[in-house]
Motif scaffolding. Structure first.
Motif, PDB file in Angstrom:
ATOM      1  N   GLU A  18       0.842  -1.189   0.000  1.00 15.52           N
ATOM      2  CA  GLU A  18       0.000   0.000   0.000  1.00 15.52           C
ATOM      3  C   GLU A  18       0.881   1.243   0.000  1.00 15.52           C
ATOM      4  N   GLU A  41       0.133   5.639   0.421  1.00 13.10           N
ATOM      5  CA  GLU A  41      -0.903   6.647   0.623  1.00 13.10           C
ATOM      6  C   GLU A  41      -0.312   8.039   0.496  1.00 13.10           C
ATOM      7  N   ARG A  93      -5.421   6.110  -0.533  1.00 10.46           N
ATOM      8  CA  ARG A  93      -4.629   4.886  -0.375  1.00 10.46           C
ATOM      9  C   ARG A  93      -4.753   4.072  -1.657  1.00 10.46           C
TER      10      ARG A  93
END
Length: 174
Positions: A10, A12, A123
């Motif tokens: 991930e 963000e 995200r």
């Protein structure tokens, strides 16, 4: 870390722009192809022209070690200004039996937006598997290096997500 566990990555970023503008950018399937080091072109399939659950598109990819390949993705979630998600499918059976079920995707990509006062937290994430992929084929040849192979691939994907989100930020704030 094992492929069977659905490893994920991930990235963000906070974007100082209104949620509708950020949504317009993250839900544009052509945009990542302009910013990603791996995805180079996309095209809608089956007459689709806009994101909707079930709509499909082809992705044309290129990697210096892997070469060039195409994928078919199916949009799973479209929640305006909140979430955009698609599953990458092995519809051609490149890594085993053909897969058209998003639950058996070779990867699932997602943008999640959290609007706040004056900005949107975005995200961008990917979950690998559970379906067979090029990575699982390499792991099958080198099972003792599974964790290293997964970590290296997730790092590459995270780099691509960072480039995409930084590009979206520049466009949204510009």
């Amino acid at each position: 870390m094992r492929y069977a566990d659905g490893p994920a990555a991930e990235y963000e970023i906070r974007i100082a722009a209104a949620a509708p503008r950020v949504w317009e950018l993250v839900s544009d399937i052509d945009l990542p192809a302009r910013m990603s080091p791996e995805l180079h072109r996309v095209e809608w399939l089956d007459g689709a022209t806009a994101p909707a659950p079930g709509a499909r598109f082809t992705g044309h990819n290129r990697h210096p070690k892997i070469g060039e390949w195409q994928t078919v993705s199916q949009i799973v979630t479209v929640a305006a200004e909140r979430e955009f998600c698609w599953a990458v499918l092995d519809t051609g059976g490149r890594f085993g039996a053909p897969v058209a079920d998003p639950a058996q995707s070779l990867a699932t990509w997602r943008f999640v937006l959290e609007p706040a006062c004056g900005h949107v937290l975005v995200r961008h994430s990917v979950r690998i598997g559970p379906g067979a992929s090029g990575l699982s084929a390499v792991i099958a040849r080198m099972p003792d290096r599974e964790e290293q192979l997964i970590e290296a691939r997730l790092a590459e994907l995270r780099t691509g997500m960072a480039a995409t989100l930084k590009g979206i930020k520049a466009l949204a704030e510009g």
